[in-house]
Design an enzyme around this catalytic site. Structure first.
Site, PDB file in Angstrom:
ATOM      1  N   GLY A  20       0.797  -1.224   0.000  1.00 40.74           N
ATOM      2  CA  GLY A  20       0.000   0.000   0.000  1.00 40.74           C
ATOM      3  C   GLY A  20       0.826   1.268   0.000  1.00 40.74           C
ATOM      4  O   GLY A  20       0.523   2.212   0.728  1.00 40.74           O
ATOM      5  N   ILE A  26      -6.022   4.119  -5.620  1.00 41.37           N
ATOM      6  CA  ILE A  26      -7.085   3.495  -4.830  1.00 41.37           C
ATOM      7  C   ILE A  26      -6.842   2.001  -4.632  1.00 41.37           C
ATOM      8  O   ILE A  26      -6.981   1.472  -3.523  1.00 41.37           O
ATOM      9  CB  ILE A  26      -8.458   3.727  -5.496  1.00 41.37           C
ATOM     10  CG1 ILE A  26      -8.735   5.225  -5.677  1.00 41.37           C
ATOM     11  CG2 ILE A  26      -9.562   3.062  -4.683  1.00 41.37           C
ATOM     12  CD1 ILE A  26      -8.762   6.018  -4.399  1.00 41.37           C
ATOM     13  N   GLU A 163       6.843  11.237 -14.225  1.00 43.09           N
ATOM     14  CA  GLU A 163       6.395   9.852 -14.101  1.00 43.09           C
ATOM     15  C   GLU A 163       6.307   9.143 -15.443  1.00 43.09           C
ATOM     16  O   GLU A 163       5.624   8.133 -15.593  1.00 43.09           O
ATOM     17  CB  GLU A 163       5.056   9.814 -13.361  1.00 43.09           C
ATOM     18  CG  GLU A 163       5.089  10.525 -12.017  1.00 43.09           C
ATOM     19  CD  GLU A 163       4.994   9.613 -10.811  1.00 43.09           C
ATOM     20  OE1 GLU A 163       4.334   8.583 -10.918  1.00 43.09           O
ATOM     21  OE2 GLU A 163       5.571   9.939  -9.755  1.00 43.09           O
ATOM     22  N   HIS A 231      -2.348   8.879 -12.645  1.00 45.33           N
ATOM     23  CA  HIS A 231      -1.660   9.164 -13.907  1.00 45.33           C
ATOM     24  C   HIS A 231      -2.710   9.414 -14.989  1.00 45.33           C
ATOM     25  O   HIS A 231      -3.829   8.909 -14.921  1.00 45.33           O
ATOM     26  CB  HIS A 231      -0.778   7.993 -14.348  1.00 45.33           C
ATOM     27  CG  HIS A 231       0.383   7.730 -13.446  1.00 45.33           C
ATOM     28  ND1 HIS A 231       0.708   6.472 -12.993  1.00 45.33           N
ATOM     29  CD2 HIS A 231       1.300   8.571 -12.905  1.00 45.33           C
ATOM     30  CE1 HIS A 231       1.781   6.541 -12.212  1.00 45.33           C
ATOM     31  NE2 HIS A 231       2.149   7.803 -12.146  1.00 45.33           N
ATOM     32  N   CYS A 348      -0.259   0.012 -17.939  1.00 44.13           N
ATOM     33  CA  CYS A 348       0.819   0.307 -16.983  1.00 44.13           C
ATOM     34  C   CYS A 348       2.011  -0.604 -17.197  1.00 44.13           C
ATOM     35  O   CYS A 348       3.153  -0.225 -16.939  1.00 44.13           O
ATOM     36  CB  CYS A 348       0.327   0.140 -15.548  1.00 44.13           C
ATOM     37  SG  CYS A 348      -0.656   1.522 -14.923  1.00 44.13           S
TER      38      CYS A 348
END
Length: 417
Positions: A20, A26, A163, A231, A348
């Site tokens: 986490g 989320i 990022e 993102h 991702c």
């Protein structure tokens, strides 16, 4: 030279766990403390790559980073036998599997010197990701070592958070045609951090030698960040001349769309209305964290996670879209549940690079046979499961490091150990 889009997928590392660590993500925070299954996670990633190979798409890989990151721990003054519990999860994080954050890639048709430019992301906002860039840089410098065709840049200074490709889109008539490059940055996101800084985006554009007249800087919607779109690729994805986005993805949507249409007259925008699919459903299902790809026959397919099919509002909209007359006519579904539970979908897991495959180090390209060997290595070497408390077990440290050594030996990439 024939340039095509190659998807380089991050192989899920043997230290995959749910600690986490990602504020604003989320899924990451919801699943904190759960038992993770590294072997299953990595095999899901291999299956996704097989799915894309079967569609006729070129496929590459990026390898897991050293975990625990002993160099990082040394720099923080810790000893292997006495790592503070506050640092241990970050030292073991397998988040480098999300290759969309590895770098920002500008293909040769867009750059001032006609080479593909790749700028590694600094990922400075989150401690567990901030120490990824050295290993990423080493891999990319090796994979794209041919300086006649590639220029690989180290990260922009960490004063500004970057990022990578997760906040970057490219639109063009085709992969090998000059494009419009779009950098999406964050302003505010309520309780959640905005991770992409506009100054970092501008620096990457300069490093990648982009034409300022064909480069756009666009603010991500504050509402999207606040809802958990940490993102841009959680609420928008682009491919070819098609932008696929949620209605609430961008802060000044009308101005952005108008600028795009001026630069790319053939642009097609496929927008999902908020009245049909809420931001919450889009983010929970990772509808937009999909791979929008051009197939060998020139048509486009959208590769979504299984969670999209399981979300009624999302799947109903997707089926209606695919049955219509728009540019996206084919849907593919992949199972990447272990990655999804940690906050990353199909998009991702991959870094898109437009290049001639012959100019890439072949050790980073895969076919079915190589994927078979990778899958066998994962099945025999990766831990079956990890709970966060297990990270303190020296035997697990040794198992994780041995698994990585085995994979690198298999791929003849011991130079990266």
């Amino acid at each position: 030279m024939t340039r095509v889009e190659i998807n380089f997928d991050g192989i899920v590392g043997p230290s995959h766990n749910y600690s986490g660590l990602s504020l604003g993500n989320i899924a990451s925070t919801t699943n904190k403390g759960m038992v993770a299954y590294p072997r299953a996670a990595a095999l899901e990633g291999v299956a996704k790559m097989r799915h894309n190979l079967a569609l006729g798409l070129p496929q590459g890989i990026l390898l897991p980073h050293p975990r625990p990151n002993r160099d990082w721990l040394d720099a923080l003054g810790t000893r292997p036998d006495d790592v503070p519990e506050t640092l241990r999860p970050a030292a073991f994080s397998a988040s480098a599997m999300w290759a969309a954050n590895a770098a920002t890639v500008s293909p040769a048709p867009d750059t001032g010197d006609g080479r593909c430019h790749i700028t590694v992301a600094n990922l400075r906002t989150m401690p567990h990701r901030s120490h990824e860039w050295p290993a990423t840089l080493r891999q990319l410098e090796l994979a794209f070592a041919d300086t006649r065709h590639f220029a690989v840049h180290p990260p922009v200074p960490p004063a500004f958070g970057d990022e990578g490709a997760a906040n970057h889109m490219r639109l063009a008539a085709g992969h090998d045609a000059p494009g419009v490059e779009i950098f999406v940055y964050g302003l505010r996101g309520g309780a959640f951090p905005a991770r992409q800084h506009v100054e970092a985006s501008r620096a990457v554009a300069r490093l990648n030698r982009l034409d300022p007249d064909r480069t756009l800087f666009v603010a991500q919607s504050e509402a999207a960040i606040a809802a958990g779109a940490f993102h841009n690729d959680v609420v928008a994805v682009a491919n070819g001349h098609v932008l696929f986005a949620h209605e609430q993805a961008f802060e000044d949507r009308p101005a952005f769309y108008a600028a795009l249409k001026r630069l790319l007259p053939e642009l097609e925008i496929v927008e999902v209305p908020a009245s049909v699919v809420s931001l919450e459903d889009a983010i929970r299902s990772y509808l937009f964290n999909a791979q929008l790809v051009t197939l060998p026959d020139g048509t486009m397919a959208l590769i979504v996670p299984g969670e999209a099919r399981e979300t009624p509002s999302v799947w109903a909209w997707l089926e209606a879209m695919a049955a219509g007359n728009g540019p996206i006519r084919r849907l593919g579904v992949v199972d990447v549940r272990q990655s999804m539970a940690n906050g990353g979908g199909p998009a991702c897991l991959r870094l898109r690079v437009v290049a001639d495959p012959a100019t890439v180090d072949p050790r980073f390209l895969v076919d079915e046979s190589k994927l078979d060997r990778i899958a066998d290595c994962i099945a025999s070497e990766w831990p079956e499961q990890i709970a966060p408390p297990d990270l303190g077990d020296p035997a697990l440290w040794a198992r994780i490091e041995q698994a990585r050594r085995a994979l690198h030996a298999l791929l003849e990439l011991d130079a990266l150990l």
